[in-house]
Design an enzyme around this catalytic site. Structure first.
Site, PDB file in Angstrom:
ATOM      1  N   HIS A  51      -7.386  -9.518   6.159  1.00  0.00           N
ATOM      2  CA  HIS A  51      -7.799  -8.421   4.889  1.00  0.00           C
ATOM      3  C   HIS A  51      -6.215  -8.000   4.805  1.00  0.00           C
ATOM      4  CE1 HIS A  51      -9.141  -4.253   3.881  1.00  0.00           C
ATOM      5  NE2 HIS A  51      -7.990  -4.024   4.030  1.00  0.00           N
ATOM      6  N   CYS A  68     -10.878   0.114   3.884  1.00  0.00           N
ATOM      7  CA  CYS A  68      -9.436   0.010   3.404  1.00  0.00           C
ATOM      8  C   CYS A  68      -8.763   1.470   3.127  1.00  0.00           C
ATOM      9  CB  CYS A  68      -9.119  -1.038   2.452  1.00  0.00           C
ATOM     10  SG  CYS A  68      -7.518  -1.133   1.563  1.00  0.00           S
ATOM     11  N   GLN A  80       0.813  -1.311   0.050  1.00  0.00           N
ATOM     12  CA  GLN A  80       0.023  -0.146  -0.099  1.00  0.00           C
ATOM     13  C   GLN A  80       0.697   1.279   0.052  1.00  0.00           C
ATOM     14  OE1 GLN A  80      -2.513  -1.688   3.257  1.00  0.00           O
ATOM     15  NE2 GLN A  80      -4.047  -0.246   2.115  1.00  0.00           N
TER      16      GLN A  80
HETATM   17 NI    NI Z   1      -6.477  -2.642   3.226  1.00  0.00          NI
END
Ligand code: NI
Length: 151
Positions: free
Chosen positions: A130, A88, A51
């Site tokens: 997740h 998220c 991310q």
């Molecule tokens: Ni996430």
């Protein structure tokens, strides 16, 4: 430490497989420290390295004020199921119902390379699943329970 930019859905990198961490050195520690700061700054409960644009199998989480780092996590066991809302930092704005195991046991390494095993239930189990999904290029939007209605 520094906060890093969070990639948003649509970025191709989020769909790639992250690679195992093999060096438990200062480069990894800096990445983890930055991930931690970035997660807190954005009020997240978890963040995967991909991310912030780094394809390494590393995640950070904060569950009920317990900070966790999992490197090369591998889910060994899972049982039961739960359906709950999930969001998220790479998706933003939406929270949707996703089915997850009620309980998972994960084996991973800490930032020094030592093996750890954690068993988590409820929200911790959800976060582990997740974040581990992120390492495999999977986002929660792939798993939304479209027809589920809250009782
Ligand atoms: Ni996430």
């Amino acid at each position: 430490m520094a906060t890093r930019k969070i990639l948003k859905i649509g970025d191709e990198l989020l769909r790639k497989m992250s690679k195992p961490v093999t060096k438990f050195d200062e480069g990894l520690w800096e990445l983890l420290d930055d991930m931690r700061e970035t997660m807190y700054k954005n009020d997240g409960a978890g963040l995967a390295a991909v991310q912030v644009g780094v394809l390494k199998r590393a995640i950070v989480m904060d569950i009920n004020n317990m900070y966790l780092e999992l490197i090369n996590p591998e889910i060994l066991e899972q049982s039961g199921e739960q359906i709950g809302r999930e969001g998220c930092l790479s998706v933003g704005g939406i929270q949707e119902f996703v089915k997850r195991p009620k309980k998972v046991t994960v084996r991973a390494q800490d930032r020094y390379g030592y093996q750890i095993t954690i068993t988590g239930e409820d929200f911790l189990a959800r976060c582990i699943c997740h974040e581990t999904d992120h390492l495999n290029g999977i986002l929660f939007v792939d798993k939304i329970e479209k027809d589920y209605k809250e009782e």
